[in-house]
Scaffold this motif. Structure first.
Motif, PDB file in Angstrom:
ATOM      1  N   LEU A  18       0.812  -1.209   0.000  1.00 17.17           N
ATOM      2  CA  LEU A  18       0.000   0.000   0.000  1.00 17.17           C
ATOM      3  C   LEU A  18       0.851   1.266   0.000  1.00 17.17           C
ATOM      4  O   LEU A  18       0.471   2.255  -0.641  1.00 17.17           O
ATOM      5  CB  LEU A  18      -0.914  -0.003   1.246  1.00 17.17           C
ATOM      6  N   GLY A  19       1.963   1.255   0.696  1.00 13.97           N
ATOM      7  CA  GLY A  19       2.818   2.441   0.822  1.00 13.97           C
ATOM      8  C   GLY A  19       3.256   3.008  -0.513  1.00 13.97           C
ATOM      9  O   GLY A  19       3.021   4.193  -0.808  1.00 13.97           O
ATOM     10  N   PRO A  20       3.882   2.226  -1.381  1.00 13.76           N
ATOM     11  CA  PRO A  20       4.303   2.760  -2.678  1.00 13.76           C
ATOM     12  C   PRO A  20       3.116   3.181  -3.557  1.00 13.76           C
ATOM     13  O   PRO A  20       3.212   4.157  -4.313  1.00 13.76           O
ATOM     14  CB  PRO A  20       5.053   1.602  -3.331  1.00 13.76           C
ATOM     15  N   GLY A  21       2.005   2.470  -3.455  1.00 15.97           N
ATOM     16  CA  GLY A  21       0.826   2.838  -4.238  1.00 15.97           C
ATOM     17  C   GLY A  21       0.293   4.205  -3.834  1.00 15.97           C
ATOM     18  O   GLY A  21      -0.037   5.036  -4.674  1.00 15.97           O
ATOM     19  N   VAL A  22       0.218   4.440  -2.549  1.00 16.95           N
ATOM     20  CA  VAL A  22      -0.256   5.741  -2.049  1.00 16.95           C
ATOM     21  C   VAL A  22       0.733   6.835  -2.433  1.00 16.95           C
ATOM     22  O   VAL A  22       0.345   7.923  -2.863  1.00 16.95           O
ATOM     23  CB  VAL A  22      -0.477   5.691  -0.519  1.00 16.95           C
ATOM     24  N   GLY A  24       2.780   6.857  -4.994  1.00 19.06           N
ATOM     25  CA  GLY A  24       2.648   7.090  -6.436  1.00 19.06           C
ATOM     26  C   GLY A  24       1.411   7.908  -6.764  1.00 19.06           C
ATOM     27  O   GLY A  24       1.442   8.800  -7.621  1.00 19.06           O
ATOM     28  N   TYR A  25       0.314   7.607  -6.103  1.00 23.22           N
ATOM     29  CA  TYR A  25      -0.924   8.344  -6.326  1.00 23.22           C
ATOM     30  C   TYR A  25      -0.759   9.813  -5.962  1.00 23.22           C
ATOM     31  O   TYR A  25      -1.141  10.707  -6.722  1.00 23.22           O
ATOM     32  CB  TYR A  25      -2.061   7.722  -5.511  1.00 23.22           C
ATOM     33  N   LEU A  26      -0.169  10.063  -4.794  1.00 21.18           N
ATOM     34  CA  LEU A  26       0.004  11.450  -4.354  1.00 21.18           C
ATOM     35  C   LEU A  26       0.956  12.212  -5.266  1.00 21.18           C
ATOM     36  O   LEU A  26       0.717  13.381  -5.581  1.00 21.18           O
ATOM     37  CB  LEU A  26       0.498  11.488  -2.908  1.00 21.18           C
ATOM     38  N   SER A  27       2.037  11.571  -5.696  1.00 17.73           N
ATOM     39  CA  SER A  27       2.972  12.269  -6.582  1.00 17.73           C
ATOM     40  C   SER A  27       2.313  12.567  -7.936  1.00 17.73           C
ATOM     41  O   SER A  27       2.540  13.628  -8.533  1.00 17.73           O
ATOM     42  CB  SER A  27       4.252  11.461  -6.777  1.00 17.73           C
ATOM     43  N   ALA A  28       1.470  11.648  -8.439  1.00 19.41           N
ATOM     44  CA  ALA A  28       0.768  11.901  -9.703  1.00 19.41           C
ATOM     45  C   ALA A  28      -0.213  13.064  -9.554  1.00 19.41           C
ATOM     46  O   ALA A  28      -0.345  13.893 -10.464  1.00 19.41           O
ATOM     47  CB  ALA A  28       0.031  10.641 -10.147  1.00 19.41           C
ATOM     48  N   ARG A  29      -0.892  13.134  -8.428  1.00 17.49           N
ATOM     49  CA  ARG A  29      -1.816  14.247  -8.200  1.00 17.49           C
ATOM     50  C   ARG A  29      -1.072  15.583  -8.157  1.00 17.49           C
ATOM     51  O   ARG A  29      -1.519  16.569  -8.727  1.00 17.49           O
ATOM     52  CB  ARG A  29      -2.581  14.055  -6.882  1.00 17.49           C
ATOM     53  N   LEU A  30       0.064  15.597  -7.459  1.00 18.04           N
ATOM     54  CA  LEU A  30       0.846  16.830  -7.383  1.00 18.04           C
ATOM     55  C   LEU A  30       1.364  17.236  -8.759  1.00 18.04           C
ATOM     56  O   LEU A  30       1.368  18.424  -9.104  1.00 18.04           O
ATOM     57  CB  LEU A  30       2.004  16.667  -6.399  1.00 18.04           C
ATOM     58  N   GLU A  31       1.790  16.274  -9.563  1.00 20.55           N
ATOM     59  CA  GLU A  31       2.260  16.590 -10.907  1.00 20.55           C
ATOM     60  C   GLU A  31       1.136  17.153 -11.771  1.00 20.55           C
ATOM     61  O   GLU A  31       1.350  18.087 -12.550  1.00 20.55           O
ATOM     62  CB  GLU A  31       2.851  15.341 -11.566  1.00 20.55           C
ATOM     63  N   SER A  32      -0.063  16.607 -11.635  1.00 23.29           N
ATOM     64  CA  SER A  32      -1.181  17.121 -12.426  1.00 23.29           C
ATOM     65  C   SER A  32      -1.547  18.542 -11.994  1.00 23.29           C
ATOM     66  O   SER A  32      -1.894  19.380 -12.827  1.00 23.29           O
ATOM     67  CB  SER A  32      -2.392  16.202 -12.322  1.00 23.29           C
TER      68      SER A  32
END
Length: 103
Positions: A18-22, A24-32
């Motif tokens: 779960l840690g890497p998935g979360v 990755g999700y947060l970094s993708a949101r910040l990039e968007s």
């Protein structure tokens, strides 16, 4: 193995997935969000450039001399006023009806 040890290992496995998935999700949101900010800045810059091209100086030297004078109001001849007053005097006096205001 005890139940507590099995539970701890199960939690560790779940959290490790779960840690890497979360993250990755947060970094993708910040990039968007950052990409949207960059696009907004680019659009604002293009709009400012377009407005600067279309902007015209408020006054050109000598522009006031070449512009025509604003139209003047027409003067009403005194005879027209006199004719109107005479027409009002010729009207017969009608009896006032209730609720009717006479000027």
């Amino acid at each position: 193995m005890s139940k507590q040890m099995t539970f701890t290992l199960a939690c560790a496995v779940v959290l490790s997935a779960l840690g890497p998935g979360v993250a990755g999700y947060l970094s993708a949101r910040l990039e968007s969000i950052e990409a949207a900010e960059r696009n907004l800045r680019a659009l604002e810059t293009r709009l400012q450039i377009r407005e600067a091209r279309e902007a015209r100086p408020a006054a050109l030297p000598g522009a006031c001399e070449s512009t025509p004078a604003p139209p003047r109001l027409q003067d009403v001849p005194a005879t027209a006023l006199a004719e109107q007053e005479e027409a009002e005097r010729r009207l017969p006096d009608l009896p006032a009806r209730p609720g009717m205001v006479r000027y």
